[in-house]
Scaffold this motif. Structure first.
Motif, PDB file in Angstrom:
ATOM      1  N   GLU A 282       0.827  -1.202   0.000  1.00  0.00           N
ATOM      2  CA  GLU A 282       0.000   0.000   0.000  1.00  0.00           C
ATOM      3  C   GLU A 282       0.862   1.253   0.000  1.00  0.00           C
ATOM      4  N   VAL A 283       1.873   1.259   0.883  1.00  0.00           N
ATOM      5  CA  VAL A 283       2.766   2.420   0.949  1.00  0.00           C
ATOM      6  C   VAL A 283       3.498   2.594  -0.372  1.00  0.00           C
TER       7      VAL A 283
ATOM      8  N   GLU B  58      21.360  11.191  -9.269  1.00  0.00           N
ATOM      9  CA  GLU B  58      21.230  12.105  -8.138  1.00  0.00           C
ATOM     10  C   GLU B  58      20.184  11.593  -7.145  1.00  0.00           C
ATOM     11  N   ILE B  59      20.366  11.974  -5.890  1.00  0.00           N
ATOM     12  CA  ILE B  59      19.422  11.560  -4.855  1.00  0.00           C
ATOM     13  C   ILE B  59      18.275  12.560  -4.806  1.00  0.00           C
ATOM     14  N   THR B  60      17.072  12.060  -5.054  1.00  0.00           N
ATOM     15  CA  THR B  60      15.892  12.919  -5.015  1.00  0.00           C
ATOM     16  C   THR B  60      15.086  12.597  -3.751  1.00  0.00           C
ATOM     17  N   PRO B  61      14.095  13.445  -3.402  1.00  0.00           N
ATOM     18  CA  PRO B  61      13.234  13.099  -2.266  1.00  0.00           C
ATOM     19  C   PRO B  61      12.541  11.757  -2.441  1.00  0.00           C
ATOM     20  N   ALA B  62      12.357  11.310  -3.693  1.00  0.00           N
ATOM     21  CA  ALA B  62      11.736   9.999  -3.896  1.00  0.00           C
ATOM     22  C   ALA B  62      12.562   8.900  -3.245  1.00  0.00           C
ATOM     23  N   HIS B  63      13.897   9.017  -3.331  1.00  0.00           N
ATOM     24  CA  HIS B  63      14.753   8.020  -2.680  1.00  0.00           C
ATOM     25  C   HIS B  63      14.487   7.984  -1.190  1.00  0.00           C
ATOM     26  N   TYR B  64      14.403   9.166  -0.595  1.00  0.00           N
ATOM     27  CA  TYR B  64      14.162   9.215   0.854  1.00  0.00           C
ATOM     28  C   TYR B  64      12.782   8.657   1.183  1.00  0.00           C
TER      29      TYR B  64
ATOM     30  N   TYR C  22       2.293   6.385  -6.903  1.00  0.00           N
ATOM     31  CA  TYR C  22       1.243   7.263  -7.423  1.00  0.00           C
ATOM     32  C   TYR C  22       1.620   8.731  -7.265  1.00  0.00           C
ATOM     33  N   SER C  23       2.114   9.072  -6.061  1.00  0.00           N
ATOM     34  CA  SER C  23       2.379  10.488  -5.820  1.00  0.00           C
ATOM     35  C   SER C  23       3.547  10.992  -6.659  1.00  0.00           C
TER      36      SER C  23
END
Lengths: 171, 102
Positions: A105-106, B3-9, A112-113
């Motif tokens: 789910e996470v 590069e490290i993006t907020p998605a990685h975090y 999605y986001s």
């Protein structure tokens, strides 16, 4: 480049130590892994340029909370490890399945986001009259967030009184 | 290397949170369950700090300060309850913690 290396190293450490916290048979080993996890998270805060939070993380988590855990683990000296007690009604496999569903789910929410991340939120940062991470955070806490800040101190006082009452001998 | 993006975090945070959820749902030792809750709180903090740095707004970090304060209060009261319970029932197994009064 340096941030990339630091991020991957710390991520592997954090996740590996977190798995150790959850899986360790001996509770003391679990607590030690927890300290290391907190220290790695503090290092991650330094990578993210949140130096004040890194120091708070080490002081409060690694210094305070974990010592509390260690005391309790030493006081609660179980002759019979709790994992040996088998409750036939307990459904650990179901729990693991639910945790897996939670992970999916996470992951779905994250995917999605970020799949529609065109409108990046740029919150208007108010002009801060001070420079530096600690100074700016302190300014924020003592101006815009003064009442929550004071309420947090009341909460800590209540928790302290409650913990002392609970730990009394005659309860 | 990319590069490290907020998605990685966010992904790191999600993984850490899930490990905490597994700990809460699978383990029976209540002390370890409490430690898993601390792991989940840390996962949320990582997320907040990473995005606070991305949008260059320190409000997220101010929130992390409050999360840490609540975590400290929770640990103090929770461990007090564990100690009081252990003195009466001699157990830290949540399967045996099925009374509301004694």
């Amino acid at each position: 480049m340096a941030e990339t290396i630091a991020f991957y190293t710390l991520s592997v450490l954090i996740l590996g130590l977190a798995v150790l916290v959850v899986t360790a048979k001996n509770t003391v080993h679990s607590v030690v892994s927890l300290v290391m996890t907190f220290l790695c998270v503090a290092a991650l805060y330094v990578v993210l340029e949140a130096e004040f939070l890194a120091v708070i993380q080490i002081l409060v988590y690694a210094g305070g909370i974990v010592v509390l855990y260690l005391f309790v683990v030493m006081l609660v000296n179980v002759g019979r490890p709790p994992e040996e007690h088998r409750d036939p009604r307990r459904l650990s496999v179901l729990g693991l399945g639910l945790a897996g569903a939670m992970l999916l789910e996470v992951a779905g929410i994250v995917a999605y986001s970020y799949s529609r991340s065109t409108s990046s939120v740029t919150a208007p940062a108010g002009p801060s009259p001070v420079q530096g991470n600690t100074e700016e955070l302190g300014w924020l806490l003592y101006t815009d967030y003064l009442i929550p800040f004071e309420l947090a101190s009341v909460l800590l006082l209540v928790a302290m009184v409650g913990a002392i009452v609970l730990a009394r001998r005659d309860l | 290397m990319m590069e490290i993006t907020p998605a990685h975090y966010t992904v790191l945070s999600a993984a850490l949170f899930s490990i905490g959820v597994i700990g809460v749902l699978v383990r029976r030792n209540i002390i370890i369950i409490f430690m898993a809750i601390e792991l989940m709180l840390n996962a949320v903090n990582i997320n907040l700090v990473a995005h606070s740095q991305q949008v260059e707004n320190l409000v997220g970090q101010a929130f992390v300060v409050f999360v840490i304060a609540v975590a400290a209060a929770e640990a103090a009261v929770g461990l007090g309850i564990i100690l009081a319970f252990y003195r009466n029932k001699e157990t830290v197994n949540i399967d045996e913690m099925n009374v509301m009064r004694w």
